[in-house]
Design a protein around this motif. Structure first.
Motif, PDB file in Angstrom:
ATOM      1  N   GLY A 276       4.963   4.694   1.687  1.00  0.00           N
ATOM      2  CA  GLY A 276       4.265   3.417   2.608  1.00  0.00           C
ATOM      3  C   GLY A 276       5.052   2.605   2.670  1.00  0.00           C
ATOM      4  N   LEU A 277       6.580   2.546   1.971  1.00  0.00           N
ATOM      5  CA  LEU A 277       7.572   0.794   2.163  1.00  0.00           C
ATOM      6  C   LEU A 277       8.729   1.654   3.333  1.00  0.00           C
ATOM      7  CD1 LEU A 277       7.152  -0.353  -1.437  1.00  0.00           C
ATOM      8  CD2 LEU A 277       6.142  -1.118   1.010  1.00  0.00           C
ATOM      9  N   PRO A 278       9.522   0.717   3.845  1.00  0.00           N
ATOM     10  CA  PRO A 278      10.853   1.057   4.612  1.00  0.00           C
ATOM     11  C   PRO A 278      11.441   2.386   2.877  1.00  0.00           C
ATOM     12  CG  PRO A 278      10.557  -0.972   4.673  1.00  0.00           C
ATOM     13  CD  PRO A 278       9.288  -0.350   3.478  1.00  0.00           C
ATOM     14  N   GLN A 279      12.050   3.150   3.598  1.00  0.00           N
ATOM     15  CA  GLN A 279      12.579   3.879   2.516  1.00  0.00           C
ATOM     16  C   GLN A 279      13.252   3.567   1.714  1.00  0.00           C
ATOM     17  OE1 GLN A 279      15.987   6.774   4.116  1.00  0.00           O
ATOM     18  NE2 GLN A 279      16.309   5.523   5.505  1.00  0.00           N
ATOM     19  N   ARG A 280      14.471   2.811   1.999  1.00  0.00           N
ATOM     20  CA  ARG A 280      15.179   1.075   1.157  1.00  0.00           C
ATOM     21  C   ARG A 280      13.896   0.781  -0.054  1.00  0.00           C
ATOM     22  NH1 ARG A 280      20.726   0.768   0.103  1.00  0.00           N
ATOM     23  NH2 ARG A 280      21.192   0.902   2.433  1.00  0.00           N
ATOM     24  N   GLU A 281      12.889   0.579  -0.027  1.00  0.00           N
ATOM     25  CA  GLU A 281      11.843  -0.749  -0.790  1.00  0.00           C
ATOM     26  C   GLU A 281      11.432   0.728  -1.543  1.00  0.00           C
ATOM     27  OE1 GLU A 281       9.835  -3.327   1.488  1.00  0.00           O
ATOM     28  OE2 GLU A 281      11.040  -3.635   2.820  1.00  0.00           O
TER      29      GLU A 281
ATOM     30  N   GLY B 142      14.529   7.774   1.885  1.00  0.00           N
ATOM     31  CA  GLY B 142      13.888   7.457  -0.074  1.00  0.00           C
ATOM     32  C   GLY B 142      12.748   7.129  -0.239  1.00  0.00           C
ATOM     33  N   GLY B 143      12.320   7.128  -1.745  1.00  0.00           N
ATOM     34  CA  GLY B 143      11.147   7.049  -2.268  1.00  0.00           C
ATOM     35  C   GLY B 143      11.178   8.276  -3.608  1.00  0.00           C
TER      36      GLY B 143
ATOM     37  N   GLY C 183      -5.320   1.289   2.060  1.00  0.00           N
ATOM     38  CA  GLY C 183      -4.289   1.234   3.212  1.00  0.00           C
ATOM     39  C   GLY C 183      -2.807   1.971   3.620  1.00  0.00           C
ATOM     40  N   THR C 184      -3.469   3.405   2.473  1.00  0.00           N
ATOM     41  CA  THR C 184      -2.396   4.409   3.177  1.00  0.00           C
ATOM     42  C   THR C 184      -3.324   5.289   4.359  1.00  0.00           C
ATOM     43  OG1 THR C 184      -3.169   5.452   0.589  1.00  0.00           O
ATOM     44  CG2 THR C 184      -1.236   4.122   1.005  1.00  0.00           C
ATOM     45  N   THR C 185      -2.437   6.274   4.258  1.00  0.00           N
ATOM     46  CA  THR C 185      -2.685   6.866   5.801  1.00  0.00           C
ATOM     47  C   THR C 185      -2.406   8.332   4.869  1.00  0.00           C
ATOM     48  OG1 THR C 185      -0.912   7.684   6.827  1.00  0.00           O
ATOM     49  CG2 THR C 185      -3.217   5.768   7.538  1.00  0.00           C
ATOM     50  N   PRO C 186      -3.360   9.525   4.986  1.00  0.00           N
ATOM     51  CA  PRO C 186      -2.220  10.519   4.839  1.00  0.00           C
ATOM     52  C   PRO C 186      -0.688  11.085   4.921  1.00  0.00           C
ATOM     53  CG  PRO C 186      -4.974  10.919   5.634  1.00  0.00           C
ATOM     54  CD  PRO C 186      -4.285   9.313   6.422  1.00  0.00           C
ATOM     55  N   ALA C 187      -0.816  10.453   5.830  1.00  0.00           N
ATOM     56  CA  ALA C 187       0.739  10.477   6.372  1.00  0.00           C
ATOM     57  C   ALA C 187       1.719  10.079   4.808  1.00  0.00           C
ATOM     58  CB  ALA C 187       0.684   9.896   7.896  1.00  0.00           C
ATOM     59  N   ASN C 188       0.940   9.044   4.442  1.00  0.00           N
ATOM     60  CA  ASN C 188       1.833   9.182   3.544  1.00  0.00           C
ATOM     61  C   ASN C 188       1.917  10.287   2.061  1.00  0.00           C
ATOM     62  OD1 ASN C 188       0.986   5.549   4.209  1.00  0.00           O
ATOM     63  ND2 ASN C 188       2.756   6.043   3.688  1.00  0.00           N
ATOM     64  N   ALA C 189       1.065  10.419   1.998  1.00  0.00           N
ATOM     65  CA  ALA C 189       0.182  11.540   0.858  1.00  0.00           C
ATOM     66  C   ALA C 189       1.608  12.653   1.953  1.00  0.00           C
ATOM     67  CB  ALA C 189      -0.817  11.835   1.154  1.00  0.00           C
ATOM     68  N   ASP C 190       1.973  12.886   3.125  1.00  0.00           N
ATOM     69  CA  ASP C 190       2.553  14.212   3.559  1.00  0.00           C
ATOM     70  C   ASP C 190       4.009  13.692   3.125  1.00  0.00           C
ATOM     71  OD1 ASP C 190       2.707  16.434   4.432  1.00  0.00           O
ATOM     72  OD2 ASP C 190       3.650  15.489   6.221  1.00  0.00           O
ATOM     73  N   TRP C 191       4.593  12.490   3.235  1.00  0.00           N
ATOM     74  CA  TRP C 191       6.393  12.298   2.818  1.00  0.00           C
ATOM     75  C   TRP C 191       6.188  12.645   1.791  1.00  0.00           C
ATOM     76  CZ3 TRP C 191      10.192  10.966   6.058  1.00  0.00           C
ATOM     77  CH2 TRP C 191       9.780  11.227   7.265  1.00  0.00           C
ATOM     78  N   ALA C 192       4.943  11.828   1.083  1.00  0.00           N
ATOM     79  CA  ALA C 192       5.643  12.327  -0.433  1.00  0.00           C
ATOM     80  C   ALA C 192       5.989  13.665  -0.586  1.00  0.00           C
ATOM     81  CB  ALA C 192       4.386  11.620  -1.416  1.00  0.00           C
TER      82      ALA C 192
ATOM     83  N   ALA D 207       0.903  -1.279   0.240  1.00  0.00           N
ATOM     84  CA  ALA D 207       0.620   0.126  -0.035  1.00  0.00           C
ATOM     85  C   ALA D 207       0.846   0.920  -0.132  1.00  0.00           C
ATOM     86  CB  ALA D 207      -0.621   0.476   1.256  1.00  0.00           C
ATOM     87  N   VAL D 208       0.614   1.670  -1.049  1.00  0.00           N
ATOM     88  CA  VAL D 208       1.767   2.858  -1.200  1.00  0.00           C
ATOM     89  C   VAL D 208       0.953   4.781  -1.290  1.00  0.00           C
ATOM     90  CG1 VAL D 208       3.930   2.515  -1.142  1.00  0.00           C
ATOM     91  CG2 VAL D 208       2.589   2.352  -3.776  1.00  0.00           C
ATOM     92  N   THR D 209       1.320   5.537  -1.627  1.00  0.00           N
ATOM     93  CA  THR D 209       1.187   6.486  -1.950  1.00  0.00           C
ATOM     94  C   THR D 209       2.035   6.867  -3.267  1.00  0.00           C
ATOM     95  OG1 THR D 209      -0.075   7.604  -0.608  1.00  0.00           O
ATOM     96  CG2 THR D 209       0.732   9.567  -1.798  1.00  0.00           C
ATOM     97  N   ILE D 210       1.463   7.442  -4.433  1.00  0.00           N
ATOM     98  CA  ILE D 210       2.456   7.592  -5.541  1.00  0.00           C
ATOM     99  C   ILE D 210       2.442   9.314  -6.340  1.00  0.00           C
ATOM    100  CG2 ILE D 210       2.780   7.110  -8.420  1.00  0.00           C
ATOM    101  CD1 ILE D 210       1.591   3.677  -7.465  1.00  0.00           C
ATOM    102  N   GLU D 211       3.325   9.553  -6.675  1.00  0.00           N
ATOM    103  CA  GLU D 211       3.191  10.923  -7.366  1.00  0.00           C
ATOM    104  C   GLU D 211       4.107  10.893  -8.338  1.00  0.00           C
ATOM    105  OE1 GLU D 211       2.370  15.382  -5.892  1.00  0.00           O
ATOM    106  OE2 GLU D 211       4.658  14.178  -5.683  1.00  0.00           O
ATOM    107  N   VAL D 212       3.735  10.750  -9.438  1.00  0.00           N
ATOM    108  CA  VAL D 212       4.518  11.923 -10.444  1.00  0.00           C
ATOM    109  C   VAL D 212       3.915  13.244 -10.479  1.00  0.00           C
ATOM    110  CG1 VAL D 212       5.169  11.136 -13.174  1.00  0.00           C
ATOM    111  CG2 VAL D 212       4.163   9.552 -11.326  1.00  0.00           C
ATOM    112  N   ARG D 213       4.923  13.910 -11.146  1.00  0.00           N
ATOM    113  CA  ARG D 213       5.106  15.761 -11.473  1.00  0.00           C
ATOM    114  C   ARG D 213       6.340  15.701 -12.544  1.00  0.00           C
ATOM    115  NH1 ARG D 213       3.228  19.612  -7.151  1.00  0.00           N
ATOM    116  NH2 ARG D 213       5.021  20.694  -6.828  1.00  0.00           N
TER     117      ARG D 213
END
Length: 164
Positions: free
Chosen positions: A135-140, A115-116, A63-72, A44-50
Protein backbone atom coordinates in the motif's frame (compact mmCIF):
# COMPACT_ATOMS: atom_id res chain seq x y z
CA UNK A 1 21.41 4.13 -1.19
CA UNK A 2 22.72 2.45 -4.35
CA UNK A 3 21.71 -1.03 -5.45
CA UNK A 4 24.74 -2.85 -4.02
CA UNK A 5 24.26 -1.15 -0.65
CA UNK A 6 20.57 -2.08 -0.67
CA UNK A 7 21.37 -5.71 -1.45
CA UNK A 8 23.97 -5.90 1.35
CA UNK A 9 21.64 -4.14 3.79
CA UNK A 10 18.74 -6.48 3.00
CA UNK A 11 20.97 -9.57 3.31
CA UNK A 12 22.06 -8.33 6.75
CA UNK A 13 18.42 -7.91 7.76
CA UNK A 14 17.60 -11.44 6.63
CA UNK A 15 20.52 -12.81 8.66
CA UNK A 16 19.75 -10.92 11.86
CA UNK A 17 15.96 -10.91 11.99
CA UNK A 18 15.28 -14.46 13.15
CA UNK A 19 13.04 -16.01 15.76
CA UNK A 20 13.87 -18.73 18.29
CA UNK A 21 10.26 -19.84 17.88
CA UNK A 22 7.32 -18.61 15.84
CA UNK A 23 3.75 -19.86 16.02
CA UNK A 24 0.21 -18.67 15.25
CA UNK A 25 0.20 -16.39 18.29
CA UNK A 26 3.48 -14.78 17.22
CA UNK A 27 2.09 -14.35 13.69
CA UNK A 28 -1.01 -12.65 15.09
CA UNK A 29 1.15 -10.37 17.28
CA UNK A 30 3.24 -9.41 14.25
CA UNK A 31 0.15 -8.64 12.17
CA UNK A 32 -1.48 -6.52 14.85
CA UNK A 33 1.81 -4.70 15.49
CA UNK A 34 2.05 -3.82 11.79
CA UNK A 35 -1.58 -2.67 11.75
CA UNK A 36 -1.00 -0.42 14.77
CA UNK A 37 2.17 1.02 13.25
CA UNK A 38 0.44 1.74 9.92
CA UNK A 39 -2.58 3.25 11.65
CA UNK A 40 -0.37 5.53 13.78
CA UNK A 41 1.22 6.81 10.56
CA UNK A 42 -2.09 7.29 8.78
CA UNK A 43 -1.10 4.65 6.21
CA UNK A 44 -3.61 2.38 4.50
CA UNK A 45 -2.04 -1.02 3.85
CA UNK A 46 -2.90 -4.65 3.39
CA UNK A 47 -1.04 -6.90 5.82
CA UNK A 48 -0.60 -10.64 5.52
CA UNK A 49 1.32 -12.98 7.82
CA UNK A 50 1.71 -16.58 6.70
CA UNK A 51 3.04 -19.57 8.56
CA UNK A 52 3.77 -22.83 6.71
CA UNK A 53 2.00 -21.42 3.62
CA UNK A 54 -1.21 -20.82 5.60
CA UNK A 55 -2.57 -17.33 6.18
CA UNK A 56 -2.68 -16.61 9.90
CA UNK A 57 -3.29 -12.85 9.77
CA UNK A 58 -4.87 -10.81 6.98
CA UNK A 59 -6.03 -7.22 7.23
CA UNK A 60 -6.92 -4.74 4.51
CA UNK A 61 -7.20 -1.37 6.19
CA UNK A 62 -9.73 1.26 5.14
CA UNK A 63 -8.34 3.07 2.09
CA UNK A 64 -6.88 -0.02 0.43
CA UNK A 65 -8.27 -1.70 -2.66
CA UNK A 66 -8.32 -5.30 -3.89
CA UNK A 67 -5.20 -4.40 -5.88
CA UNK A 68 -3.24 -4.13 -2.59
CA UNK A 69 -4.22 -7.68 -1.64
CA UNK A 70 -3.19 -8.88 -5.08
CA UNK A 71 0.19 -7.14 -4.80
CA UNK A 72 0.65 -8.75 -1.38
CA UNK A 73 -0.11 -12.18 -2.87
CA UNK A 74 2.39 -11.69 -5.70
CA UNK A 75 5.16 -10.41 -3.42
CA UNK A 76 4.53 -13.23 -0.93
CA UNK A 77 4.73 -15.84 -3.71
CA UNK A 78 8.24 -14.59 -4.47
CA UNK A 79 9.30 -14.91 -0.82
CA UNK A 80 7.79 -18.36 -0.37
CA UNK A 81 9.59 -19.62 -3.48
CA UNK A 82 13.01 -18.04 -2.94
CA UNK A 83 13.22 -17.50 0.86
CA UNK A 84 14.43 -13.95 0.22
CA UNK A 85 12.69 -10.62 0.67
CA UNK A 86 10.80 -9.41 -2.38
CA UNK A 87 12.73 -6.12 -2.23
CA UNK A 88 16.08 -7.93 -2.11
CA UNK A 89 15.12 -10.10 -5.07
CA UNK A 90 13.98 -7.03 -6.98
CA UNK A 91 17.14 -5.06 -6.29
CA UNK A 92 19.37 -8.02 -7.27
CA UNK A 93 17.43 -8.47 -10.51
CA UNK A 94 17.65 -4.74 -11.19
CA UNK A 95 21.44 -4.94 -10.79
CA UNK A 96 21.50 -7.83 -13.28
CA UNK A 97 19.05 -6.04 -15.59
CA UNK A 98 16.85 -9.14 -15.46
CA UNK A 99 13.51 -10.37 -14.15
CA UNK A 100 12.00 -13.49 -12.60
CA UNK A 101 10.20 -14.07 -15.86
CA UNK A 102 13.48 -14.05 -17.80
CA UNK A 103 15.54 -16.02 -15.23
CA UNK A 104 12.96 -18.55 -14.08
CA UNK A 105 10.00 -18.30 -16.42
CA UNK A 106 7.77 -17.02 -13.61
CA UNK A 107 4.75 -14.98 -14.70
CA UNK A 108 4.57 -11.38 -13.47
CA UNK A 109 0.87 -11.99 -12.85
CA UNK A 110 1.81 -14.28 -9.95
CA UNK A 111 5.25 -13.06 -8.79
CA UNK A 112 6.32 -9.53 -7.88
CA UNK A 113 9.76 -8.30 -6.89
CA UNK A 114 8.66 -5.06 -5.27
CA UNK A 115 9.40 -4.36 -1.63
CA UNK A 116 7.08 -5.36 1.16
CA UNK A 117 7.36 -9.10 1.72
CA UNK A 118 10.00 -10.56 4.02
CA UNK A 119 10.70 -14.20 4.94
CA UNK A 120 10.19 -15.30 8.52
CA UNK A 121 13.24 -17.29 9.58
CA UNK A 122 13.96 -19.32 12.66
CA UNK A 123 17.43 -19.03 14.20
CA UNK A 124 18.16 -22.43 12.64
CA UNK A 125 17.93 -20.80 9.20
CA UNK A 126 14.67 -22.47 8.18
CA UNK A 127 12.12 -20.22 6.50
CA UNK A 128 8.72 -20.91 8.06
CA UNK A 129 6.63 -18.10 6.66
CA UNK A 130 6.35 -14.64 5.19
CA UNK A 131 5.09 -11.26 6.31
CA UNK A 132 3.84 -8.85 3.67
CA UNK A 133 2.69 -5.24 3.53
CA UNK A 134 1.26 -3.53 0.45
CA UNK A 135 0.00 0.00 0.00
CA UNK A 136 3.01 2.29 0.39
CA UNK A 137 5.91 2.88 -2.00
CA UNK A 138 7.94 -0.33 -2.11
CA UNK A 139 10.86 0.84 0.06
CA UNK A 140 8.41 2.07 2.71
CA UNK A 141 6.48 -1.24 2.61
CA UNK A 142 9.77 -3.08 3.20
CA UNK A 143 10.94 -0.72 5.94
CA UNK A 144 7.62 -0.99 7.82
CA UNK A 145 7.98 -4.78 7.94
CA UNK A 146 11.65 -4.54 8.97
CA UNK A 147 10.80 -2.11 11.76
CA UNK A 148 8.19 -4.50 13.19
CA UNK A 149 10.48 -7.53 12.88
CA UNK A 150 13.37 -5.62 14.48
CA UNK A 151 11.23 -4.80 17.50
CA UNK A 152 9.98 -8.38 17.85
CA UNK A 153 13.45 -9.90 17.43
CA UNK A 154 15.01 -7.43 19.85
CA UNK A 155 17.44 -6.14 17.25
CA UNK A 156 16.65 -2.45 17.72
CA UNK A 157 16.56 0.11 14.97
CA UNK A 158 17.00 -0.40 11.25
CA UNK A 159 20.22 1.62 11.50
CA UNK A 160 21.73 -1.23 13.56
CA UNK A 161 21.11 -3.55 10.61
CA UNK A 162 23.18 -1.54 8.14
CA UNK A 163 26.34 -3.22 6.89
CA UNK A 164 29.51 -1.73 8.35
Amino acid sequence: MDIEQDIAHIAQQEQRLRFASFDEETAWDLGTRLRSMARARGAAVTIEVRLARETVFLCSMPGTTPANADWARRKRNTVELLWRSSFGVGRALELENSSLETKMGLPVRDYATHGGSVPIFLTSGVCIGAVTVSGLPQREDHELVIEALSAMCGVGSQAELRPS
